[in-house]
Design a protein around this motif. Structure first.
Motif: not given
Length: 124
Positions: A6-21
């Motif tokens: 769950s923590l690893e998934s959240k880290k990847i999802i946050q990277k996606v969100i940051s990259a889209a900003k």
């Protein structure tokens, strides 16, 4: 799902969100962040890890853009092979995008028909 996954998934999802900003206005970004967190929430960690960050970003932004042009009650569907000229990005896979009001079992029905036609599904 374990806490570690769950923590690893959240880290990847946050990277996606940051990259889209940088690709969204401030107003859009807040809504996109909520969308992306929900959209990726049930994607298996293995699938997130096996897909490049850029493909995850492009897929999420594509779906976001497609759904943001929907009127209430409208059924939208798009089947396409993203290419740089038309879409600004590429994928090795054909994408099926759907936006509609909740319809139980729709994914199961579509998946069954895709398999019946002899095709395979890479990711849902």
């Amino acid at each position: 799902m374990s806490d570690l996954h769950s923590l690893e998934s959240k880290k990847i999802i946050q990277k996606v969100i940051s990259a889209a900003k940088d690709k969204l206005s401030t107003a859009q970004f807040g809504l996109f962040k909520n969308f992306a967190e929900g959209w990726f929430a049930h994607v298996p960690l293995h699938d997130l890890q096996q897909t490049s960050l850029q493909q995850l970003v492009n897929g999420a932004l594509s779906q976001w853009s497609f759904m943001s042009q929907r009127s209430r009650g409208e059924y939208k569907r798009r089947i396409f092979n993203p290419n740089k000229k038309d879409d600004g990005w590429e994928s090795d896979h054909t994408l099926l995008q759907f936006v509609l009001d909740d319809q139980p079992f729709l994914i199961d029905t579509i998946s069954t028909e895709i398999n019946r036609q002899g095709f395979s599904i890479h990711s849902i």
